[in-house]
Design an enzyme around this catalytic site. Sequence first.
Site, PDB file in Angstrom:
ATOM      1  N   CYS A 109       0.869  -1.184   0.000  1.00  0.00           N
ATOM      2  CA  CYS A 109       0.000   0.000   0.000  1.00  0.00           C
ATOM      3  C   CYS A 109       0.903   1.230   0.000  1.00  0.00           C
ATOM      4  CB  CYS A 109      -0.886  -0.013   1.239  1.00  0.00           C
ATOM      5  SG  CYS A 109      -1.690   1.562   1.578  1.00  0.00           S
ATOM      6  N   CYS A 159      -3.027   7.680  -1.704  1.00  0.00           N
ATOM      7  CA  CYS A 159      -4.348   7.799  -2.346  1.00  0.00           C
ATOM      8  C   CYS A 159      -5.405   8.384  -1.417  1.00  0.00           C
ATOM      9  CB  CYS A 159      -4.836   6.440  -2.824  1.00  0.00           C
ATOM     10  SG  CYS A 159      -3.534   5.334  -3.338  1.00  0.00           S
ATOM     11  N   THR A 218      -4.076   5.168   7.342  1.00  0.00           N
ATOM     12  CA  THR A 218      -3.071   4.746   6.361  1.00  0.00           C
ATOM     13  C   THR A 218      -2.045   5.846   6.105  1.00  0.00           C
ATOM     14  OG1 THR A 218      -4.647   3.282   5.301  1.00  0.00           O
ATOM     15  CG2 THR A 218      -2.811   4.022   3.959  1.00  0.00           C
ATOM     16  N   GLU A 231      -0.500   1.619   9.132  1.00  0.00           N
ATOM     17  CA  GLU A 231      -1.680   2.257   9.695  1.00  0.00           C
ATOM     18  C   GLU A 231      -1.360   2.644  11.134  1.00  0.00           C
ATOM     19  OE1 GLU A 231      -2.275  -0.293   7.486  1.00  0.00           O
ATOM     20  OE2 GLU A 231      -3.368   0.965   6.080  1.00  0.00           O
ATOM     21  N   HIS A 288     -12.447   5.991  -2.900  1.00  0.00           N
ATOM     22  CA  HIS A 288     -11.474   5.015  -2.397  1.00  0.00           C
ATOM     23  C   HIS A 288     -11.846   3.594  -2.845  1.00  0.00           C
ATOM     24  CE1 HIS A 288      -7.733   4.727  -0.384  1.00  0.00           C
ATOM     25  NE2 HIS A 288      -8.142   3.788   0.455  1.00  0.00           N
ATOM     26  N   TYR A 347      -9.306   0.910  -5.167  1.00  0.00           N
ATOM     27  CA  TYR A 347      -8.954  -0.494  -4.958  1.00  0.00           C
ATOM     28  C   TYR A 347      -8.976  -1.294  -6.261  1.00  0.00           C
ATOM     29  CZ  TYR A 347      -8.845  -0.236   0.156  1.00  0.00           C
ATOM     30  OH  TYR A 347      -8.501   0.044   1.442  1.00  0.00           O
ATOM     31  N   CYS A 389      -4.974  -0.276  -7.087  1.00  0.00           N
ATOM     32  CA  CYS A 389      -3.832  -0.693  -6.246  1.00  0.00           C
ATOM     33  C   CYS A 389      -3.807  -2.189  -5.995  1.00  0.00           C
ATOM     34  CB  CYS A 389      -3.827   0.087  -4.933  1.00  0.00           C
ATOM     35  SG  CYS A 389      -5.021  -0.464  -3.690  1.00  0.00           S
ATOM     36  N   GLU A 419      -7.209  -5.601   4.309  1.00  0.00           N
ATOM     37  CA  GLU A 419      -7.637  -4.287   3.834  1.00  0.00           C
ATOM     38  C   GLU A 419      -8.594  -4.425   2.653  1.00  0.00           C
ATOM     39  OE1 GLU A 419      -4.972  -1.480   1.969  1.00  0.00           O
ATOM     40  OE2 GLU A 419      -5.588  -0.004   3.455  1.00  0.00           O
TER      41      GLU A 419
END
Length: 482
Positions: free
Chosen positions: A98, A102, A189, A255, A290, A294, A297, A445
């Site tokens: 990650c 973003c 994050t 995180e 978001h 996904y 990413c 996640e």
Amino acid sequence: MKTAAQYEESLRGLNFKVYLQGELVENPVDHPIIRPSMNSVKATYALAEDPQYEELMTATSHLSGEKINRFCHLHQNTEDLVKKVKMQRLLGQQTAACFQRCVGMDAINAVDSVTFEMDQKLGTNYHERFVKFLTRMQEEDWTVDGAMTDPKGDRGLAPSQQEDPDLFVHVVEKREDGIVVSGAKAHQTGALNSHWILVMPTIAMGKNDADYAVSFTAPADEDGIIYIYGRQSCDTRKLEGGDIDVGNKQFGGHEALMVFDNVFIPWENVFMCGEYEFSGSLVERFAGYHRQSYGGCKVGVGDVLIGAVALAADYNGAAKASHIKDKLIEMVHLNETLYSCGIACSAEGHKTASGTYLIDLLLANVCKQNVTRFPYEIARLAEDIAGGLMVTMPSEKDLRHPEIGKVVEKYFKGVAFVPTEHRMRILRLVENLTLGTAAVGYRTESMHGAGSPQAQRIMISRQANLAQKKELAKAIAGISTK
Ligand code: SF4
Ligand code: FE
């Protein structure tokens, strides 16, 4: 734009108060557990410097006309939305982790259109303040941590009904020059790799929760903010100093719990304060962006995982087996289905009142709903192909040992022409992605990041338009009820 080196240097100037495994960290940038996550964000700067990635990694600011990093950009058309997803796939491929940046990009895009609409309806001036912040963010090429998720306490109670009022971030005092906020944001994050944080409410709020309908920005190292760093499976392997057992030595994600203890926010940095009727659309849009993310990413990380198990099959001498080939095809099929959703919700995006483009919310939620499932199946197939050795293999220290190293070398060899060390490296990478530090980003996640599965199902049901589908069926079946 900042160079990658300038980005790292800029973080050294920040004064974070962060606890990791019970200790206050003096230098987060060089801490062996934190540094790989910094490297991932650094890659968002490094790739933007590389001419071959210019098209995806940079954009032209609609504010200044200058070239900026795409992570600081407001989407001006559907092409921008598509490029965003492609950029995220690229970064997932390059980091297998990650890369964190973003959340800020998704936050600025959501806050932009919502503050614009709020001002139109209520005569407030939040949008102007936000644009001032965005201008500085673009000029300074900041990494911004979009902070949404509160700890939430008793899920059956609204924010104002909680026994402890701090379980949702809220305004504790309104002053002439600004507001004072307390509370916390959970699993943030990339918090410690960020220059600023952009806080948004976590759920749609009612009248009684007006103090909780708050959005603002603050320097990430502001007085009164402390961080408690989240543990990851196998994280202490990073303290061992080797480079095989960690699976991915260079990159990672992180995180942290972000706690606000009576933090002062000047009015110029406040973008919502009590306008509870707009908190729902802010949540919906940030989550929508978001959920689109996904579809980029996770697909990029999936590419690395598929490549890793294809190599594992080669090294095992199993690559020609038809069931292995079929499993790899299935992994690709699932991965590209996620990508298709990311691209589709982008291509079907539309302009909001502020001019910023929003994704198609139904398709973005379908995208994320698939992400709650497919990476699990991809990981299952990866473990199937990789074989049990992935979790029973000795350590790098055994391989390097002057005596037993030869034994490890001999008995963990697959095909004759591939060194045992290569086989160990690739299996550790699969372990890292499916069970280790990167599994936070790739597996769990995928389930809970950008909202848990049920949150998408609620949005899907809202957007489903069943009434229209019923009309379609009636028309075909010859049913007239008029
Ligand atoms: Fe970006 Fe994906 Fe990490 Fe979210 S989970 S910050 S979209 S890399
Ligand atoms: Fe995420």
